[in-house]
Design a protein around this motif. Structure first.
Motif, short mmCIF file in Angstrom:
data_model
loop_
_atom_site.label_atom_id
_atom_site.label_comp_id
_atom_site.label_asym_id
_atom_site.label_seq_id
_atom_site.Cartn_x
_atom_site.Cartn_y
_atom_site.Cartn_z
N GLU A 1 0.83 -1.20 0.00
CA GLU A 1 0.00 0.00 0.00
C GLU A 1 0.86 1.25 0.00
OE1 GLU A 1 -2.47 -0.55 3.39
OE2 GLU A 1 -3.90 -1.87 2.35
N ASP A 2 2.05 1.20 0.61
CA ASP A 2 2.94 2.35 0.61
C ASP A 2 3.42 2.64 -0.81
OD1 ASP A 2 4.61 4.35 2.02
OD2 ASP A 2 6.26 3.12 1.26
N ILE A 3 3.63 1.60 -1.60
CA ILE A 3 4.09 1.79 -2.99
C ILE A 3 2.94 2.26 -3.88
CG2 ILE A 3 5.02 0.61 -5.01
CD1 ILE A 3 6.54 -1.21 -3.10
N ARG A 4 1.78 1.62 -3.75
CA ARG A 4 0.65 1.96 -4.62
C ARG A 4 -0.07 3.22 -4.16
NH1 ARG A 4 -3.79 -1.31 -5.65
NH2 ARG A 4 -3.88 -0.11 -7.59
N GLY A 5 -0.03 3.50 -2.85
CA GLY A 5 -0.69 4.70 -2.35
C GLY A 5 -2.17 4.55 -2.11
N VAL A 6 -2.70 3.33 -2.22
CA VAL A 6 -4.12 3.08 -1.99
C VAL A 6 -4.28 1.80 -1.18
CG1 VAL A 6 -4.90 4.26 -4.08
CG2 VAL A 6 -4.30 1.85 -4.18
N ASP A 7 -5.48 1.57 -0.67
CA ASP A 7 -5.77 0.35 0.08
C ASP A 7 -5.79 -0.85 -0.88
OD1 ASP A 7 -6.91 -0.90 2.69
OD2 ASP A 7 -8.25 -1.59 1.10
#
Length: 337
Positions: free
Chosen positions: A180-186
């Motif tokens: 989630e830190d890489i994609r920025g979403v849940d």
């Protein structure tokens, strides 16, 4: 012929169970079956079907291996093709050896031959090395026809699923917070969907606060993308090269756009640097000559100006005058006194 009450004729034949007349009389039946005795039936042995004895797997494999030693290379190839054809999963060398008893070296040689015969664009059935094993698959160019016959839809992944799966594949074992830190979403729903499709699995828990789950790819992931193992995944450098390749293709498709192919070829020429060095040296020499010429011209201009416009000498006897002083300076000096 029926009677007046539509009952059966009295023919002396035993009636059927369904009420219809029997084609045989009781005497005919008794003559064939005999008087019969209930005790006789109880004493008779029950008929049994003898099952084959359980074979000794070790001895049978040894016999099979002994037989396989005399097989020709062509026969070995046909045997492996038959086994791979009926297998529902990729088979590795050990599994093929256990199934055929053929030496592993001969199996590998035959697989190389089969993969050369059954390859993309040549055969409708292609031999792939997938998930550490070998498997027959349909030719990708025939996928549309095969799907139409089977009446199945192609399996597709959403963009979110592909991104999440790529992160797990390259960083495994990976936790949900890292993803989630890489994609920025849940990513909870996407991870659950990938788990349901068995493309990823839980490897354990990370030794940190909260003990988050660790996720990694599965054997089904390799089979889904037709990968031999994880080392077959493209590297990040290959991703960049692929992007550049796509850009070059786009540039070629647009004739009006300038092409950098000539520049690239020139830079790749080993004589290019030598020519550049000579050109730079010549430019520097020409610049020095130009500066010298400009300096000489400036000196000539000053000498010519001094000859054409000489400076008048000061008048004698004027107070405050000095040799070479201008008249306005003398005048200004006098007024200031």
């Amino acid at each position: 012929m029926s009677t007046g009450n539509n009952g059966p004729e009295d023919t002396g034949k035993a009636p059927r169970a369904s009420g219809a007349p029997s084609p045989f009389t009781e005497e005919e039946i008794a003559a064939v079956t005999g008087p019969g005795d209930e005790d006789e039936l109880e004493d008779s042995e029950v008929a049994t079907i003898e099952a084959d004895e359980v074979p000794d797997l070790q001895s049978s494999f040894e016999k099979l291996a002994q037989k396989s030693r005399n097989l020709s290379p062509e026969r070995i190839r046909t045997v492996l093709e038959s086994v791979l054809f009926v297998a529902d999963k990729p088979l590795d060398l050990h599994q093929l050896y256990e199934a055929t008893g053929i030496d592993r070296e001969k199996i590998q040689e035959a697989l190389n031959q089969i993969s050369g015969i059954h390859r993309d664009g040549i055969s409708g059935v292609v031999l792939y090395e997938v998930a550490g094993g070998w498997q027959f698959r349909t030719d990708p160019h025939s996928a549309e026809y095969v799907r139409r016959y089977l009446r199945v839809k192609p399996q597709r992944l959403t963009r979110a699923a592909v991104e999440t799966l790529a992160i797990i594949a390259y960083r495994q074992p990976a936790t949900r917070p890292e993803i989630e830190d890489i994609r920025g979403v849940d990513c909870g729903a996407v991870i659950k969907a990938l788990l349901d499709r068995k493309l990823i699995k839980i490897l354990g828990k990370k030794e940190e606060v909260g003990r988050p789950m660790l996720y990694g790819t599965t054997r089904e992931f390799l089979e889904f993308f037709a990968l031999k193992d994880l080392s077959a995944l493209p590297t990040l450098r290959e991703f960049h090269e692929l992007t550049q390749e796509h850009q070059e293709i786009v540039e070629k498709e647009r004739p009006a756009a300038p092409s950098a192919s000539g520049t690239v070829e020139a830079l790749a020429d080993p004589e290019f640097q030598k020519r550049m060095d000579k050109s730079v040296a010549a430019s520097e020499a020409a610049l020095e000559e130009l500066e010298e010429a400009m300096s000489a011209a400036d000196k000539t201009q000053k000498a010519t100006a001094s000859i054409l416009n000489p400076t008048p000498p000061p008048s004698e006897g004027e107070p405050g005058s000095a040799p070479g002083a201008r008249a306005d300076e003398v005048e200004g000096g006098g007024n200031g006194g």
